[in-house]
Design an enzyme around this catalytic site. Structure first.
Site, PDB file in Angstrom:
ATOM      1  N   ASN A  44       0.850  -1.184   0.000  1.00 38.66           N
ATOM      2  CA  ASN A  44       0.000   0.000   0.000  1.00 38.66           C
ATOM      3  C   ASN A  44       0.891   1.242   0.000  1.00 38.66           C
ATOM      4  O   ASN A  44       1.503   1.579   1.008  1.00 38.66           O
ATOM      5  CB  ASN A  44      -0.913  -0.008   1.229  1.00 38.66           C
ATOM      6  CG  ASN A  44      -1.805   1.214   1.309  1.00 38.66           C
ATOM      7  OD1 ASN A  44      -1.948   1.957   0.338  1.00 38.66           O
ATOM      8  ND2 ASN A  44      -2.408   1.430   2.461  1.00 38.66           N
ATOM      9  N   LYS A  46      -0.030   4.284  -0.266  1.00 38.35           N
ATOM     10  CA  LYS A  46      -0.695   5.444   0.351  1.00 38.35           C
ATOM     11  C   LYS A  46      -0.512   6.672  -0.549  1.00 38.35           C
ATOM     12  O   LYS A  46      -0.624   6.548  -1.766  1.00 38.35           O
ATOM     13  CB  LYS A  46      -0.195   5.656   1.782  1.00 38.35           C
ATOM     14  CG  LYS A  46      -0.343   4.371   2.619  1.00 38.35           C
ATOM     15  CD  LYS A  46      -0.037   4.558   4.081  1.00 38.35           C
ATOM     16  CE  LYS A  46      -0.210   3.236   4.820  1.00 38.35           C
ATOM     17  NZ  LYS A  46      -0.020   3.383   6.275  1.00 38.35           N
ATOM     18  N   HIS A 131      -9.464   0.580   4.989  1.00 36.37           N
ATOM     19  CA  HIS A 131      -8.190   0.837   5.678  1.00 36.37           C
ATOM     20  C   HIS A 131      -8.430   1.773   6.857  1.00 36.37           C
ATOM     21  O   HIS A 131      -9.273   2.667   6.806  1.00 36.37           O
ATOM     22  CB  HIS A 131      -7.181   1.454   4.707  1.00 36.37           C
ATOM     23  CG  HIS A 131      -5.797   1.478   5.243  1.00 36.37           C
ATOM     24  ND1 HIS A 131      -5.362   2.466   6.105  1.00 36.37           N
ATOM     25  CD2 HIS A 131      -4.745   0.635   5.077  1.00 36.37           C
ATOM     26  CE1 HIS A 131      -4.097   2.225   6.429  1.00 36.37           C
ATOM     27  NE2 HIS A 131      -3.700   1.129   5.820  1.00 36.37           N
ATOM     28  N   GLU A 133      -6.935   4.247   7.942  1.00 36.30           N
ATOM     29  CA  GLU A 133      -6.822   5.678   7.657  1.00 36.30           C
ATOM     30  C   GLU A 133      -8.105   6.215   7.028  1.00 36.30           C
ATOM     31  O   GLU A 133      -8.478   7.365   7.255  1.00 36.30           O
ATOM     32  CB  GLU A 133      -5.603   5.934   6.763  1.00 36.30           C
ATOM     33  CG  GLU A 133      -4.303   5.784   7.539  1.00 36.30           C
ATOM     34  CD  GLU A 133      -3.092   5.440   6.701  1.00 36.30           C
ATOM     35  OE1 GLU A 133      -2.052   5.109   7.299  1.00 36.30           O
ATOM     36  OE2 GLU A 133      -3.184   5.477   5.456  1.00 36.30           O
ATOM     37  N   GLU A 201      -4.889  -5.340  10.551  1.00 34.71           N
ATOM     38  CA  GLU A 201      -3.879  -4.331  10.819  1.00 34.71           C
ATOM     39  C   GLU A 201      -4.168  -3.662  12.159  1.00 34.71           C
ATOM     40  O   GLU A 201      -5.059  -2.805  12.248  1.00 34.71           O
ATOM     41  CB  GLU A 201      -3.887  -3.261   9.717  1.00 34.71           C
ATOM     42  CG  GLU A 201      -3.516  -3.794   8.348  1.00 34.71           C
ATOM     43  CD  GLU A 201      -3.191  -2.645   7.400  1.00 34.71           C
ATOM     44  OE1 GLU A 201      -2.020  -2.531   7.011  1.00 34.71           O
ATOM     45  OE2 GLU A 201      -4.091  -1.860   7.077  1.00 34.71           O
ATOM     46  N   GLY A 207       2.873   2.045  10.696  1.00 32.51           N
ATOM     47  CA  GLY A 207       3.781   3.173  10.518  1.00 32.51           C
ATOM     48  C   GLY A 207       4.433   3.678  11.789  1.00 32.51           C
ATOM     49  O   GLY A 207       5.088   4.715  11.785  1.00 32.51           O
ATOM     50  N   SER A 247       3.827  -2.276  10.232  1.00 34.71           N
ATOM     51  CA  SER A 247       5.291  -2.194  10.366  1.00 34.71           C
ATOM     52  C   SER A 247       5.992  -3.503  10.014  1.00 34.71           C
ATOM     53  O   SER A 247       6.953  -3.902  10.669  1.00 34.71           O
ATOM     54  CB  SER A 247       5.676  -1.723  11.777  1.00 34.71           C
ATOM     55  OG  SER A 247       5.158  -0.423  12.031  1.00 34.71           O
TER      56      SER A 247
END
Length: 285
Positions: A44, A46, A131, A133, A201, A207, A247
Site C-alpha cells: 500500500n 498510500k 483501511h 486511515e 492491521e 507506521g 510495520s
C-alpha cells in the site's frame, strides 16, 4: 510454474532474520497448503511517492528480482493518479495493481469518487476497502465499507478488506470485539469469498515501528478465522486468506509468515523500498 521477478539472496537474508522462521514455517506451510491458501503480499503506497519518476524507478529497482507466482500472489496499491502509468509495468512483472479505495455509489453526481464499474473498465482487478486511515481520518463507517464491498462483489472486483483495533481498544481487551464488528458488517453482502482477502492491521502498529509479536498476531488472526468458522462455516474459514499489516519489514517478515494463520502481509512503508521483494520471497519460501 511461472517465475516472475525475487532471487535467492534476499530469500536467504529474510529466512534467517528473526530466528524463528524455520521453527514455525512448516506449521504455516502445512496448514495453508492443506487449505489451498496461497500467500498474498500487498503493498500500500498510500499518498506516495511524490513523482511518477520515483514510482517507475521503484518498479525498476524490483526488476532484478524473481518470484514464483505459483507460490505467492502480489498486489500493489499506487496512488490513483500513478496507477494507470505503472499498471502495465507492474503486471509484466507478475504484480497486480489495486486502487486504495472505491466508491460506495455507482456512477453519477459523486465528485471525487470512482466506482467499481470504472475498475472493471480499466481491468483493475483489486481494491483496498476499510483501511484504518479511511475509517479514522475520513469517517468511513462499517456501513459504508459494506456498501463498497457489495459494489465490488457485483462487478467481480477482488477486495483486500482491512480490519483492526486502536491502541486503546487493545488495552481495553476489545481487539476481537472490534474485528468481529467490522467483519459482521460485510459478511451479509459477501456472496463470493474467493474475491475477499482480510487484512488484519492493528492500528497502533501501522507506521509506528511497533509490531504485534508473532504470537499476538497469530492469536488474533486465529480468532478471526474462528469467528468466520462460526458465522460462515468451515469452507470459508479454512480457505480465506488473512494478511497481517503493521510495520512489516524484511527483518521481521520471516518470523511472522511462519505463523499458521498468517497468509501474507499488507505492507506500507516497506513497499516503497527497493528491498520489498525480500518480503515477497519470504512468503514464497
Amino acid at each position: 510454474s511461472s517465475n516472475v521477478g525475487l532471487a535467492g539472496a534476499p530469500r536467504q537474508r529474510c529466512a534467517s532474520a528473526g530466528g524463528r522462521g524455520g521453527l514455525f514455517a512448516s506449521a504455516r506451510a502445512t496448514a495453508a497448503v492443506a487449505m489451498g491458501r496461497k500467500p498474498i503480499v500487498g503493498g500500500n503506497w498510500k499518498c506516495n511517492p511524490a513523482t511518477l519518476k520515483e514510482a517507475t524507478e521503484l518498479l525498476a529497482a524490483w526488476g532484478g528480482s524473481t518470484f514464483d507466482a505459483d507460490k505467492v500472489e502480489v498486489v500493489i496499491s499506487p496512488t490513483a493518479v500513478h496507477l494507470p502509468s505503472v499498471k502495465d509495468k507492474a503486471e509484466s512483472m507478475g504484480i497486480m495493481v489495486a486502487t486504495q479505495n472505491v466508491s460506495n455509489t455507482g456512477m453519477g453526481a459523486f465528485t471525487g469518487e470512482w466506482c467499481a464499474e470504472h475498475l472493471d473498465d480499466f481491468k483493475i482487478k483489486w481494491t483496498l476497502i476499510g483501511h484504518s486511515e479511511r475509517r479514522t481520518k475520513y469517517g468511513e463507517t462499517d456501513e459504508i465499507t459494506a456498501q463498497k464491498v457489495q459494489k465490488c462483489q457485483e462487478k467481480g472486483i477482488k477486495v483486500i478488506f482491512c480490519i483492526g483495533e486502536l491502541l486503546e481498544e487493545r488495552e481495553a481487551g476489545k481487539t476481537d470485539e472490534v474485528n468481529q464488528r467490522q467483519l459482521a458488517a460485510v459478511i451479509p453482502v459477501i456472496k463470493n469469498w474467493d474475491d475477499i482477502v482480510i487484512a488484519y492491521e492493528p492500528v497502533w502498529a501501522i507506521g509506528t515501528g511497533k509490531v504485534a509479536t508473532p504470537e499476538q498476531a497469530q492469536e488474533t488472526q486465529k480468532a478471526i478465522r474462528e469467528y468466520l468458522r462460526a458465522k460462515c462455516g468451515a469452507d470459508v474459514a479454512d480457505s480465506v486468506r488473512i494478511q497481517y499489516g503493521g510495520s512489516v519489514t524484511p527483518k521481521n517478515c520471516a518470523e511472522l509468515i511462519g505463523m499458521p494463520d498468517i497468509d501474507g502481509f499488507l505492507v506500507g512503508g516497506a513497499s516503497l523500498k527497493p528491498d520489498f521483494p525480500t518480503i515477497i520471497s519470504a512468503c514464497a519460501a
